[in-house]
Design an enzyme around this catalytic site. Structure first.
Site, PDB file in Angstrom:
ATOM      1  N   HIS A   1     -11.408   2.432   2.413  1.00 23.66           N
ATOM      2  CA  HIS A   1     -11.200   3.504   3.399  1.00 23.66           C
ATOM      3  C   HIS A   1     -12.520   3.869   4.082  1.00 23.66           C
ATOM      4  O   HIS A   1     -12.569   4.104   5.288  1.00 23.66           O
ATOM      5  CB  HIS A   1     -10.666   4.768   2.709  1.00 23.66           C
ATOM      6  CG  HIS A   1      -9.328   4.622   2.051  1.00 23.66           C
ATOM      7  ND1 HIS A   1      -9.165   4.646   0.685  1.00 23.66           N
ATOM      8  CD2 HIS A   1      -8.084   4.478   2.570  1.00 23.66           C
ATOM      9  CE1 HIS A   1      -7.886   4.518   0.386  1.00 23.66           C
ATOM     10  NE2 HIS A   1      -7.201   4.408   1.517  1.00 23.66           N
TER      11      HIS A   1
ATOM     12  N   SER B   1      -7.772  -1.040  -3.527  1.00 21.54           N
ATOM     13  CA  SER B   1      -6.513  -0.351  -3.252  1.00 21.54           C
ATOM     14  C   SER B   1      -6.453   0.893  -4.128  1.00 21.54           C
ATOM     15  O   SER B   1      -6.924   0.868  -5.275  1.00 21.54           O
ATOM     16  CB  SER B   1      -5.331  -1.272  -3.610  1.00 21.54           C
ATOM     17  OG  SER B   1      -4.146  -0.514  -3.713  1.00 21.54           O
ATOM     18  N   SER B   2      -5.865   1.954  -3.596  1.00 25.07           N
ATOM     19  CA  SER B   2      -5.700   3.160  -4.415  1.00 25.07           C
ATOM     20  C   SER B   2      -4.841   2.849  -5.639  1.00 25.07           C
ATOM     21  O   SER B   2      -4.963   3.500  -6.671  1.00 25.07           O
ATOM     22  CB  SER B   2      -5.049   4.275  -3.594  1.00 25.07           C
ATOM     23  OG  SER B   2      -5.777   4.489  -2.407  1.00 25.07           O
ATOM     24  N   ARG B   3      -3.969   1.853  -5.517  1.00 24.43           N
ATOM     25  CA  ARG B   3      -3.070   1.512  -6.632  1.00 24.43           C
ATOM     26  C   ARG B   3      -3.774   0.709  -7.724  1.00 24.43           C
ATOM     27  O   ARG B   3      -3.217   0.551  -8.812  1.00 24.43           O
ATOM     28  CB  ARG B   3      -1.839   0.760  -6.120  1.00 24.43           C
ATOM     29  CG  ARG B   3      -0.933   1.637  -5.262  1.00 24.43           C
ATOM     30  CD  ARG B   3       0.419   1.002  -4.986  1.00 24.43           C
ATOM     31  NE  ARG B   3       1.356   1.968  -4.432  1.00 24.43           N
ATOM     32  CZ  ARG B   3       1.652   2.101  -3.138  1.00 24.43           C
ATOM     33  NH1 ARG B   3       1.088   1.305  -2.243  1.00 24.43           N
ATOM     34  NH2 ARG B   3       2.503   3.019  -2.725  1.00 24.43           N
TER      35      ARG B   3
ATOM     36  N   GLN C   1       7.616   6.950   3.460  1.00 27.12           N
ATOM     37  CA  GLN C   1       7.315   5.517   3.351  1.00 27.12           C
ATOM     38  C   GLN C   1       7.417   5.012   1.917  1.00 27.12           C
ATOM     39  O   GLN C   1       7.176   3.839   1.652  1.00 27.12           O
ATOM     40  CB  GLN C   1       5.957   5.186   3.967  1.00 27.12           C
ATOM     41  CG  GLN C   1       4.753   5.688   3.200  1.00 27.12           C
ATOM     42  CD  GLN C   1       3.480   5.448   3.990  1.00 27.12           C
ATOM     43  OE1 GLN C   1       3.221   6.056   5.013  1.00 27.12           O
ATOM     44  NE2 GLN C   1       2.658   4.512   3.511  1.00 27.12           N
TER      45      GLN C   1
ATOM     46  N   LEU D   1      -9.336   8.067  -1.827  1.00 29.37           N
ATOM     47  CA  LEU D   1     -10.198   7.198  -1.026  1.00 29.37           C
ATOM     48  C   LEU D   1     -11.065   6.297  -1.892  1.00 29.37           C
ATOM     49  O   LEU D   1     -11.524   6.691  -2.965  1.00 29.37           O
ATOM     50  CB  LEU D   1     -11.083   8.054  -0.111  1.00 29.37           C
ATOM     51  CG  LEU D   1     -10.324   8.970   0.857  1.00 29.37           C
ATOM     52  CD1 LEU D   1     -11.315   9.738   1.737  1.00 29.37           C
ATOM     53  CD2 LEU D   1      -9.328   8.196   1.717  1.00 29.37           C
ATOM     54  N   HIS D   2     -11.280   5.086  -1.392  1.00 24.76           N
ATOM     55  CA  HIS D   2     -12.188   4.126  -2.032  1.00 24.76           C
ATOM     56  C   HIS D   2     -13.044   3.504  -0.932  1.00 24.76           C
ATOM     57  O   HIS D   2     -12.911   3.865   0.246  1.00 24.76           O
ATOM     58  CB  HIS D   2     -11.390   3.072  -2.813  1.00 24.76           C
ATOM     59  CG  HIS D   2     -10.299   2.421  -2.026  1.00 24.76           C
ATOM     60  ND1 HIS D   2     -10.544   1.615  -0.932  1.00 24.76           N
ATOM     61  CD2 HIS D   2      -8.940   2.481  -2.132  1.00 24.76           C
ATOM     62  CE1 HIS D   2      -9.395   1.181  -0.438  1.00 24.76           C
ATOM     63  NE2 HIS D   2      -8.405   1.702  -1.128  1.00 24.76           N
TER      64      HIS D   2
HETATM   65  P1  AMP Z   1      -3.723   4.077   2.574  1.00 22.31           P
HETATM   66  O1  AMP Z   1      -4.467   5.304   2.160  1.00 22.31           O
HETATM   67  O2  AMP Z   1      -3.461   3.131   1.471  1.00 22.31           O
HETATM   68  O3  AMP Z   1      -2.531   4.391   3.428  1.00 22.31           O
HETATM   69  O4  AMP Z   1      -4.732   3.306   3.530  1.00 22.31           O
HETATM   70  C1  AMP Z   1      -5.289   3.917   4.655  1.00 22.31           C
HETATM   71  C2  AMP Z   1      -5.954   2.870   5.506  1.00 22.31           C
HETATM   72  O5  AMP Z   1      -6.969   2.214   4.744  1.00 22.31           O
HETATM   73  C3  AMP Z   1      -4.966   1.780   5.973  1.00 22.31           C
HETATM   74  O6  AMP Z   1      -5.251   1.433   7.317  1.00 22.31           O
HETATM   75  C4  AMP Z   1      -5.273   0.646   5.025  1.00 22.31           C
HETATM   76  O7  AMP Z   1      -4.980  -0.631   5.565  1.00 22.31           O
HETATM   77  C5  AMP Z   1      -6.774   0.816   4.839  1.00 22.31           C
HETATM   78  N1  AMP Z   1      -7.240   0.144   3.625  1.00 22.31           N
HETATM   79  C6  AMP Z   1      -6.691   0.246   2.379  1.00 22.31           C
HETATM   80  N2  AMP Z   1      -7.341  -0.567   1.515  1.00 22.31           N
HETATM   81  C7  AMP Z   1      -8.329  -1.181   2.228  1.00 22.31           C
HETATM   82  C8  AMP Z   1      -9.343  -2.136   1.903  1.00 22.31           C
HETATM   83  N3  AMP Z   1      -9.478  -2.629   0.680  1.00 22.31           N
HETATM   84  N4  AMP Z   1     -10.171  -2.543   2.898  1.00 22.31           N
HETATM   85  C9  AMP Z   1     -10.049  -2.049   4.162  1.00 22.31           C
HETATM   86  N5  AMP Z   1      -9.108  -1.151   4.528  1.00 22.31           N
HETATM   87  C10 AMP Z   1      -8.258  -0.718   3.572  1.00 22.31           C
END
Ligand code: AMP
Length: 289
Positions: free
Chosen positions: A35, A182-184, A58, A31-32
């Protein structure tokens, strides 16, 4: 904050569901602040359940499923102060049986952009989201605009398969220099971090030339392509109509500017959603309320 693992654990959500305010925030953890802004929006609507599950279906062959960052203790420590009611961390065996099993086939919105570049990706996303929806049965689910195509593909599934769930898209949270969180981003090494800013710059430039009056889709896509010279590989720089993701010749109404590119070994995506009329250009939401 309750930590839930099994289907039986989810029974504790029944009173919240009966109150009509159960809100799901699906995540893959690591998480960042992006999230956490989803959680903050969800908290304004009702009782929040965050799911954390790195969904194997996925990820394509050769993608980063194995290396994907996982740190549950850190994630829980970030969620605890935000007033989250429960965190659901299922075992893979609960979400997927031993066989390949039934997968959800996405609608046409998944044919372009990341759907074209990552075969099977959206089928994996929809399958896990449908399972989470059926297990948790939230009244509202919150997604990030950062994954714009994902939002629209999920909205299409919710409408077509008649899930009784309202969706909300939350604006992209960015680092102070504009890089979308982004987590990446954790994979970016040394100078890659500054090169990654080419995505933000390309989107800002595209917005500027639309504000200056450009209405040709091809011209805007080319400008984004040219602005991406710092990337090692560009999967796409595209402009699409919202919500169906068709390609307009002329730009008007709600449009998505979307980029996917590789910086070193890291694949990044970013986008802007704009509402364009004759002389005004404003940022917009993806989903209607
Ligand atoms: P993930 O853990 O990457 O699958 O992301 C989980 C949720 O967080 C998804 O709905 C993403 O679109 C959202 N998300 C990821 N990065 C961001 C960001 N920088 N700002 C807002 N929402 C995000």
């Amino acid at each position: 904050m309750k930590l839930l693992h099994t289907e039986a654990d989810l029974n504790c959500l029944t009173p919240l569901r009966q109150r009509g305010d159960l809100v799901l925030v699906p995540t893959m953890g690591a998480l960042h602040a992006g999230h956490l802004s989803l959680v903050e929006h969800a908290r304004e609507i009702g009782s929040v359940i965050v799911s954390i599950f790195v969904n194997p279906t996925q990820f394509g062959p050769g993608e980063d499923f194995e290396q994907y960052p996982r740190d549950l203790d850190r994630d829980l420590a970030l969620l605890e102060p935000l007033g989250v009611t429960a965190v659901f961390c299922p075992q893979t065996t609960l979400m997927y049986g031993a066989d390949d099993g039934v997968m959800v086939h996405p609608g046409p919105r998944a044919d372009c952009l990341c759907g074209a570049a990552r075969s099977g990706h959206f089928s994996g996303v929809l399958t896990i989201v449908a399972k989470l929806f059926n297990l948790i049965r939230p009244q509202v689910a919150v997604f990030g605009r950062k994954d714009a195509q994902q939002c629209l593909v999920i909205a299409e599934m919710v409408a077509d398969l008649k899930f009784p769930i309202r969706l909300l898209d939350v604006p992209t949270r960015r680092e102070s220099d504009g890089l979308a969180m982004s987590s990446r981003n954790a994979y970016l090494k040394g100078e890659e971090r500054s090169r990654a800013l080419c995505l933000t710059r390309a989107l800002d430039q595209a917005k500027q030339i639309i504000q200056d009056g450009e209405r040709s889709t091809i011209a805007v896509e080319l400008a984004m392509q040219e602005a991406m010279s710092a990337a090692d590989k560009v999967d796409y720089t595209e402009l699409r109509q919202v919500p169906h993701l068709t390609k307009p010749e002329q730009i008007s109404g709600r449009v998505l500017l979307a980029i996917a590119a590789h910086i070193g070994h890291t694949r990044l995506i970013d986008n802007l959603v704009l509402a364009v009329d004759n002389d005004t250009v404003t940022t917009a939401a993806l989903l209607d309320d």
